[in-house]
Scaffold this active site. Structure first.
Site, short mmCIF file in Angstrom:
data_model
loop_
_atom_site.label_atom_id
_atom_site.label_comp_id
_atom_site.label_asym_id
_atom_site.label_seq_id
_atom_site.Cartn_x
_atom_site.Cartn_y
_atom_site.Cartn_z
N LYS A 83 0.84 -1.20 0.00
CA LYS A 83 0.00 0.00 0.00
C LYS A 83 0.88 1.25 0.00
CE LYS A 83 -3.74 2.08 2.73
NZ LYS A 83 -4.67 1.88 3.87
N SER A 158 -8.88 3.64 2.87
CA SER A 158 -7.78 4.06 2.01
C SER A 158 -7.08 2.91 1.30
CB SER A 158 -6.75 4.84 2.84
OG SER A 158 -6.22 4.03 3.87
N SER A 182 -10.30 1.86 6.84
CA SER A 182 -9.53 1.86 5.60
C SER A 182 -9.29 0.48 5.00
CB SER A 182 -8.17 2.54 5.82
OG SER A 182 -8.36 3.92 6.01
#
Length: 480
Positions: A83, A158, A182
């Site tokens: 990520k 996210s 997220s």
């Protein structure tokens, strides 16, 4: 074996095929790179990709070095894309911000170190919102990530890039992170699984703030629960650079997850006694999935926490601003950097500047009272269940939803209030698919007892065996 078969396999099975020499690392790499080239331009999930020639060479080197090992590391030869919030040496770690769009010298985070040590080949990063703020993956550096099932809709965030890459079979397994949903929201909106571990289960850092942020945690995302367990077994475990991290017995998660769930008690928290506004269809869809728990032998009961949930939101708002705004304060002070920050990031900083020590102390007291209430619930129930989000994937052109069920959302993150309880209590949470509404997915949060990560994986594994949702593939995969 055809390339298209390779990308359908679980990460666990792919690792077995590589270890047994039935597949080469080169074959696996080529299959995934072909899929990325075919699909990623449609959704923008994977960013900062290394050159194909370089990646093929790295895979060939892995094949050549296999003879050095008596037992291959667990992710040996698998393509991975961390990520874009987690520091990765040699690949841009932009945090979705133009301030860091060229940052290549960040020291590997602990989870990236562990993925490399486990034999993975890092191919790029997965897209995120700027600084991870807002559960909607878009930024001015790389653009928006589109939902795997409907490209006109948000992927969530996210960890939106990670979720979409998994759903569209561009990665075999992925890491994510979670503060305010997220990991959970994008897993729900892309029909995959996400796991927010117990606080401290996965060490974060290295950082100068090891005692500061007690809310965000990294964790695994996958197409199935056994793969979640595989990656969690690599991510978890004590690290002296993260002194609050938990000591975890090696291999405890990556095991046979089958267990007898008969008699387990599930508390369905629904919308917290009508406190949370929900888009039409969310509660109905989630409640239609509760029957799968009874099919597994569990008992489900509607439960209302004995707590003032409005006070919990106030505490969350203070603690969130304290942590997030303070981290961004140095950029805010620099006029050039401030001009490059999105409004939500500036808002977080300015909210943090309004706080005093008493605000933070009082918010911490409320948080402590909430932990006592969740502990009380767990004296009677084995798991708590909530929807993963308060609305279905929304228009990708929005910055954030301004209204749910005719109720105004007064902050950019108010629409994800359903996720704050487990975060504040430090509890493990499995985000699991619960079905579809008008073609887009939704999920539930299955919340485990304190440090009950293994039991949560076990109920998730059982859930996966009885639900049919994995059979609904994204349109972009049909015919491929």
């Amino acid at each position: 074996m055809r390339d298209k078969e390779i990308i359908h396999f679980s990460a666990t099975h792919l690792a077995y095929l590589i270890a047994s020499r039935e597949l080469s690392c080169f074959e696996v790499m080529c299959a995934y790179l072909d899929q990325i080239e075919a699909i990623n331009p449609e959704v923008n999930a994977i960013i900062s990709m290394l050159d194909r020639e370089q990646l093929e060479l790295l895979a060939q080197v892995k094949d050549q070095e296999m003879g050095r090992y008596d037992v291959l590391p667990p992710l040996y030869g698998l393509p991975l894309a961390p990520k874009d919030l987690t520091a990765t040496l040699g690949i841009v770690t932009s945090l979705g911000s133009p301030i860091f769009k060229d940052q290549r010298n960040a020291v590997d985070s602990i989870v990236v170190e562990r993925m490399r040590r486990a034999g993975g080949i890092l191919i790029g990063k997965t897209n995120v919102p700027e600084f991870g703020l807002g559960s909607h993956t878009y930024n001015t550096v790389f653009g928006s990530t589109k939902n795997a099932y409907d490209q006109s809709k948000s992927a969530g965030g996210s960890s939106g890039g990670a979720a979409v890459a998994l759903a569209l079979e561009m990665l075999p397994i992925a890491d994510g992170s979670d503060f305010g949903g997220s990991l959970r929201n994008p897993a729900a909106w892309n029909n995959i699984y996400g796991f927010r571990p117990s606080r401290g289960r996965v060490p974060q850092g290295p950082s100068l703030e090891v005692f500061y942020d007690q809310f965000s945690t990294e964790g695994p995302m996958a197409k199935n629960v056994q793969d979640l367990a595989l990656l969690l077994s690599i991510q978890a475990g004590y690290d002296e650079r993260a002194p609050l991290s938990l000591k975890t017995p090696e291999g405890i998660f990556n095991q046979n997850l089958q267990t007898d769930l008969r008699g387990k008690k599930i508390a369905w928290l629904k919308d917290l006694d009508s406190y949370l506004p929900m888009q039409d269809g969310v509660i109905d869809l989630c409640e239609s999935g509760l029957g799968y728990f009874t099919q597994l032998g569990c008992e489900v009961e509607l439960v209302v926490p004995q707590f003032n949930m409005a006070s919990l939101w106030r505490a969350w708002s203070v603690l969130r601003a304290f942590v997030t705004g303070s981290k961004l304060h140095a950029f805010y002070q620099n006029p050039l950097h401030r001009s490059q920050m999105k409004p939500e990031a500036i808002w977080e900083v300015e909210e943090s500047m309004k706080l005093n020590a008493l605000d933070i102390y009082q918010a911490s007291q409320i948080r402590t009272a909430w932990v006592k209430e969740t502990n009380r619930l767990f004296t009677k129930y084995d798991f708590l269940v909530l929807p993963s989000a308060q609305l279905f994937p929304f228009d990708i052109r929005w910055t954030w939803p301004k209204e749910i069920a005719h109720q105004t959302m007064d902050t950019y993150h108010r629409w994800m209030e359903v996720v704050i309880g487990p975060t504040l209590a430090g509890l493990p949470v499995l985000a699991a698919p619960v079905g579809f509404h008008q073609g887009v997915p939704m999920g539930i949060q299955i919340i485990g007892k304190p440090q009950g990560d293994l039991e949560l994986l076990q109920i998730g594994f059982a859930w996966e065996q009885v639900v049919p949702f994995h059979e609904t593939r994204p349109a972009l995969l049909r015919g491929l």
